[in-house]
Design a protein around this motif. Structure first.
Motif, PDB file in Angstrom:
ATOM      1  N   MET A 118       9.239  -1.231  -7.672  1.00  0.00           N
ATOM      2  CA  MET A 118      10.070  -2.372  -7.265  1.00  0.00           C
ATOM      3  C   MET A 118       9.467  -3.724  -7.630  1.00  0.00           C
ATOM      4  SD  MET A 118      12.112  -1.905  -3.725  1.00  0.00           S
ATOM      5  CE  MET A 118      11.412  -0.345  -3.284  1.00  0.00           C
ATOM      6  N   LEU A 153      16.397   3.346   0.030  1.00  0.00           N
ATOM      7  CA  LEU A 153      15.310   2.461  -0.383  1.00  0.00           C
ATOM      8  C   LEU A 153      13.973   2.925   0.204  1.00  0.00           C
ATOM      9  CD1 LEU A 153      15.932  -0.274  -1.908  1.00  0.00           C
ATOM     10  CD2 LEU A 153      15.021  -1.320   0.143  1.00  0.00           C
ATOM     11  N   GLY A 154      12.977   3.020  -0.646  1.00  0.00           N
ATOM     12  CA  GLY A 154      11.649   3.424  -0.166  1.00  0.00           C
ATOM     13  C   GLY A 154      11.495   4.926   0.003  1.00  0.00           C
ATOM     14  N   GLU A 159       8.002   2.937  -1.403  1.00  0.00           N
ATOM     15  CA  GLU A 159       7.920   1.528  -0.963  1.00  0.00           C
ATOM     16  C   GLU A 159       6.744   0.863  -1.642  1.00  0.00           C
ATOM     17  OE1 GLU A 159       7.284   4.052   1.093  1.00  0.00           O
ATOM     18  OE2 GLU A 159       8.641   4.012   2.823  1.00  0.00           O
ATOM     19  N   CYS A 229      10.569  -5.021  -1.151  1.00  0.00           N
ATOM     20  CA  CYS A 229      11.829  -4.273  -0.927  1.00  0.00           C
ATOM     21  C   CYS A 229      12.951  -5.234  -0.542  1.00  0.00           C
ATOM     22  CB  CYS A 229      11.679  -3.271   0.217  1.00  0.00           C
ATOM     23  SG  CYS A 229      10.554  -1.933  -0.074  1.00  0.00           S
TER      24      CYS A 229
END
Ligand code: GLA
Length: 718
Positions: A118, A153-154, A159, A229
Motif C-alpha cells: 500500500m 483491506l489489510g 497492512e 491504509c
C-alpha cells in the motif's frame, strides 16, 4: 432496508454457466432467483481488475454494465467494489516493486489477491487509474447506489509491508511527526540499547531481528501502517466523490482483527460495512460485542444509500466457510437468527456472501445462498428467501430507527497494539477477553452498549467502562477527567496507564496522569499464573452473589482520597485495596485492580445500574438476547433465542410481533433459534401480512405477573 447478496457475474459465464452462443445467459436466471428471494441489492466487481483491464490501458467494463442492466430488469440495486484488492498479473510482472515484502524481507508473489504494497507509489498510480476508469464507465448507471472501496483491506496480514517504498514513506512519516532527530530519539527512547539515530533515514522498520524492537518504535510503525491504509482509502474516496458526488462510499471491515485504526478509517467512509462470520461462532455475546464495536466506529455524518443512519453487513456468511478444520453445515434457522442479531444491533443492509458457490477458484467449498447447481432448490436458498419475505414486513417498521446506548466501553487501537507487544507484565492477560467480560455482563442483562475511543465526546453516556487502557495518552487522561468532573461514572481496571503515548512509563505513579482522578496510586502490581487465585472481600453495598476470585493481575492500591470497595483476601497484600471509588467533581471514578470471573461482572453491572440509573431493555429469561431499535418514542424489541431448545416467555402486556403480525399475551414458547420483533403499539397497516389478525381477546385477559421469565415492557427498576 437493503437485503441481497455478493454476486460475481464473472464466475457465471461459459463454460461454467451459459452457452457458447450466449455465454452470459445465466445472469438473467440469477436475477430472477434474487428477486424471488426478496433481494433488492447486490455487490459486484470487487475482484474484476484482471478482467476489466486484461492489458494495460485496455479497459472493458461493458460486461459489468450488462450485468447491471440485468439487475435493473429484476429491480435490484448495485454496489460496485473498486477492484484494487486484486491487481492483475501483468501489473506485478511489469512492476515487481509493487509486491509486498514480509518482515523477513521475503517478497510475497503475485497470483493471489492482496499482492500489493500500500506504500507503492506505482501501485497508487495504477489503482487511481482503474478507479477513475470504473467510475467513469459505470458511475452513471441508474442501479448504482454506492461504492465499496477495495475489499478486505489489510487481509492476509497485508497492512504492513517492508519493502523499499515502505521504508521511504516510513522515514517521511517520522520526519513529519517529530521534525528533528533529537525529538525522535527522545520520544522513542532510542538511547535504550544505544539505538540512537543521527538521521531519519537510519530508523529501522521493525523487521525480523534477534529480539524485540523498541515498543515505542513498533507502535509508531503500526500508526504509520494504519495511516497508509487510511490514505489509500481516502485517495479512492476522493476520486469517487469527485466523479459520482451523490454516491456514498464504504468498505468492508472486521472487528479487532486487522492492524489499522478502524475509527480513523471510518471517518473517511460515508458509512461502515462489515464482514460477519457470526454463523460459525459459538458465542452470541462475542458476536454482539463485535457488532457493537463496528456500529460504533462512525456515529456522526453517516450517509447510506437510503438515508438510514446505521451500518451495512456487506458480507454475511450464508453458510459454512472453508478455513476451519471441519467446515460443518450451518444448522437450519441459524442464518436467520444471526441476520436478526445484526439488524437488531443497527444493520440497515444485509448482503450474503456469496450468491452462489463458485465452481472455480479457491473458495468453491464455501457455503453460498445457492449451491453449485444454481437451481434454487437448496435449503439455504429457501431459508434466505423466507427471510426476504420477512424483510418486506420489517423494513417499514425499522425505517429511521437506531440503537441508543447510555453505556459505552472505551477501546483504542494504540492501546491494543501496545498490549500485543512481547515483554508484557502478564502474557496471559488478553485485552479482547477482558473487554468481553464487561460486554457479556451488559449483553446478558440486556443493557445496550456502544464503543468509543477515549478521545470522543463521552458526555452522552451515563457510564463509561475503560478496560485496561495500558497506553493512555496525557490528552486522553484529561478527557476522562473532564467526563467524570461533569458528572459521569467511569470504571477503569488493572493494566491502565502503564505508559503514555510514546510508550514511556510514568515517574509519578500508576495509573499515569490519573492518580488524582482515581484518588489513589498503584504502588506495585502482581501478575499471577493462570490457575492461581486471590479473592475479593467486599466492603459496603457491593452486591456480591459469589465468592469472587482475583485472577491474572493484582494491583496493590494505595488509596488517598478514594474509598475502598474491596480488598484482597490473602497473600502478603491481604487486606490491601483491590477496588476503589473516588468522587471527582460531580462524578465517580471506580477502579478495579484485578480480573475476576463472569459472575463478578454481573454483580458489578447490577451495582452500576443502581449507581447510574440504567435500565435493562426487558426482563426476560437470561438465555434470551434482547436488543432495541428506537425511532422517537417508538421502541422495537428484538428477542433472540440462541438455545437449542425453546424458552418460555410470558407477556403481561399485549405485544405485537412484526414477523407474524400476531399480538401475543400470556405464555409463549420461543422456539430454538426463534426470533420475535415486537413493539407495544398497534401494528402499522403496511406491516401486517394479509389474513393475519390481532387477537384482542387474548390481550384483554393478560394478567401482570412478576417472577423471572416475564416479558415486561415497562423498564425494570434498578
Ligand atoms: C472476505 C472476503 C471475501 C471472502 C471471504 C472469505 O470476507 O471479502 O472475498 O474471501 O473473506 O471468508
Amino acid at each position: 432496508m437493503y437485503f441481497g447478496a455478493d454476486y460475481h457475474p464473472e464466475h457465471w459465464v461459459y463454460p461454467y454457466a451459459g452457452t457458447p452462443e450466449e455465454p452470459e445467459s445465466r445472469w438473467d436466471r440469477d436475477g430472477q432467483l434474487m428477486a424471488q428471494a426478496g433481494f433488492n441489492v447486490v455487490r459486484m466487481g470487487e475482484f474484476c481488475w484482471g478482467i476489466a483491464e486484461r492489458e494495460e490501458g485496455k479497459y472493458d467494463f461493458s460486461w459489468l454494465r450488462r450485468a447491471m442492466d440485468i439487475m435493473q430488469r429484476h429491480g435490484i440495486k448495485v454496489v460496485l467494489g473498486t477492484p484494487t484488492a486484486s491487481p492483475p498479473l501483468w501489473l506485478a510482472q511489469q512492476h515487481p516493486e509493487i509486491l509486498p515484502m514480509n518482515e523477513r524481507g521475503e517478497t510475497l508473489h503475485e497470483g493471489t489477491r492482496r499482492a500489493y504494497c500500500m506504500n507503492s507509489d506505482i501501485y497508487w498510480e495504477y489503482a487511481k487509474k482503474i478507479v477513475r476508469e470504473m467510475a467513469g464507465a459505470l458511475g452513471d448507471h441508474p442501479q448504482l447506489i454506492a461504492w465499496q472501496i477495495d475489499n478486505g483491506l489489510g487481509g492476509h496480514n497485508t497492512e504492513e509491508s517492508f519493502n523499499a517504498h515502505s521504508k521511504k514513506d516510513w522515514h517521511s512519516w517520522l520526519q513529519a511527526k517529530y521534525e528533528t532527530v533529537e525529538r525522535l530519539n527522545e520520544a522513542l527512547g532510542l538511547r535504550f540499547w544505544g539505538q540512537l539515530v543521527t538521521d531519519f533515514s537510519q530508523v529501522p522498520m521493525p523487521m525480523l531481528s534477534p529480539t524485540v524492537h523498541n515498543p515505542a518504535l513498533v507502535v509508531d510503525w503500526r500508526r504509520f501502517c494504519s495511516d497508509t491504509c487510511v490514505a489509500f482509502v481516502r485517495c479512492q474516496a476522493d476520486i469517487l466523490h469527485e466523479i459520482t458526488p451523490n454516491l456514498p462510499v464504504t468498505t468492508n471491515l472486521r472487528a479487532l482483527t486487522r492492524h489499522f485504526d478502524h475509527f480513523d478509517l471510518a471517518q473517511v467512509l460515508d458509512f461502515v460495512s462489515v464482514d460477519s462470520h457470526a454463523t460459525i461462532k459459538a458465542r452470541s455475546a462475542e458476536n454482539a460485542c463485535e457488532i457493537d464495536m463496528l456500529r460504533s466506529l462512525k456515529k456522526e455524518g453517516i450517509r447510506t444509500p437510503d438515508g438510514e443512519c446505521g451500518f451495512w453487513v456487506i458480507e454475511q456468511k450464508a453458510g459454512h466457510v472453508n478455513w476451519q478444520e471441519v467446515n460443518s453445515l450451518v444448522r437450519p434457522g441459524v442464518v436467520r437468527l444471526f441476520t436478526y442479531q445484526l439488524i437488531s444491533r443497527g444493520a440497515d443492509g444485509v448482503l450474503y456472501f456469496f450468491f452462489r458457490q463458485p465452481r472455480i477458484g479457491s473458495e468453491k467449498f464455501y457455503g453460498g445462498v445457492l449451491n453449485h447447481d444454481g437451481k434454487g432448490e437448496n435449503r439455504v436458498y429457501k431459508e434466505i428467501a423466507h427471510l426476504g419475505e420477512e424483510m418486506k414486513l420489517l423494513a417499514p417498521a425499522i425505517k429511521d430507527s437506531k440503537v441508543a446506548a447510555e453505556t459505552c466501553i472505551l477501546f483504542s487501537h494504540d492501546n491494543a497494539w501496545s498490549m500485543q507487544m512481547t515483554g508484557q507484565p502478564q502474557k496471559h492477560f488478553n485485552y479482547r477477553e477482558h473487554i468481553q467480560l464487561f460486554h457479556t455482563a451488559f449483553h446478558d442483562r440486556n443493557i445496550p452498549v456502544d464503543f468509543a475511543r477515549p478521545t470522543e465526546d463521552l458526555s452522552r453516556y451515563k457510564l463509561v467502562i475503560a478496560p485496561s487502557l495500558q497506553m493512555l495518552a496525557g490528552g486522553e487522561a484529561d478527557l476522562l477527567k473532564l467526563y467524570v468532573q461533569n458528572g459521569g461514572t467511569l470504571v477503569a481496571t488493572c493494566n491502565t496507564g502503564l505508559v503514555d503515548e510514546h510508550h514511556i512509563a510514568p515517574s509519578d505513579g500508576f495509573p499515569a496522569n490519573c492518580t488524582d482522578l482515581f484518588g489513589m496510586e498503584i504502588v506495585e502490581f502482581d501478575p499471577m499464573p493462570p490457575g492461581e487465585e486471590n479473592h475479593l472481600t467486599f466492603k459496603g453495598s457491593f452486591p456480591a452473589t459469589h465468592l469472587h476470585p482475583a485472577r491474572l493481575w493484582c494491583d496493590l492500591i494505595e488509596p488517598k482520597e478514594a474509598q475502598i470497595l474491596a480488598t484482597y483476601a490473602k497473600d502478603f497484600y491481604a487486606g490491601r485495596a483491590a477496588m476503589t471509588v473516588n468522587d471527582f467533581g460531580l462524578g465517580k471514578a471506580i477502579y478495579i485492580g484485578t480480573v475476576s470471573h463472569q459472575h463478578f461482572y454481573y454483580d458489578l453491572v447490577a451495582w452500576l445500574r443502581q449507581q447510574c440509573n440504567l435500565f435493562p431493555l426487558l426482563k426476560v429469561p437470561d438465555t434470551i438476547e434482547v436488543s432495541m431499535r428506537q425511532k422517537g418514542d417508538r421502541k422495537i424489541y428484538f428477542l433472540l433465542n440462541h438455545q437449542n431448545s425453546h424458552v418460555r416467555l410470558h407477556f403481561y402486556k399485549p405485544m405485537h410481533d412484526f414477523l407474524t403480525g400476531q399480538t401475543f399475551t400470556g405464555n409463549y414458547d420461543l422456539p430454538s433459534h426463534g426470533v420475535l420483533v415486537l413493539d407495544e403499539t398497534a401494528p402499522p397497516e403496511e406491516a401486517k401480512p394479509p389474513g393475519q389478525a390481532e387477537q384482542p381477546e387474548a390481550a384483554a385477559q393478560a394478567v401482570p405477573v412478576t417472577e423471572e421469565g416475564i416479558i415486561d415492557n415497562a423498564p425494570v427498576p434498578a
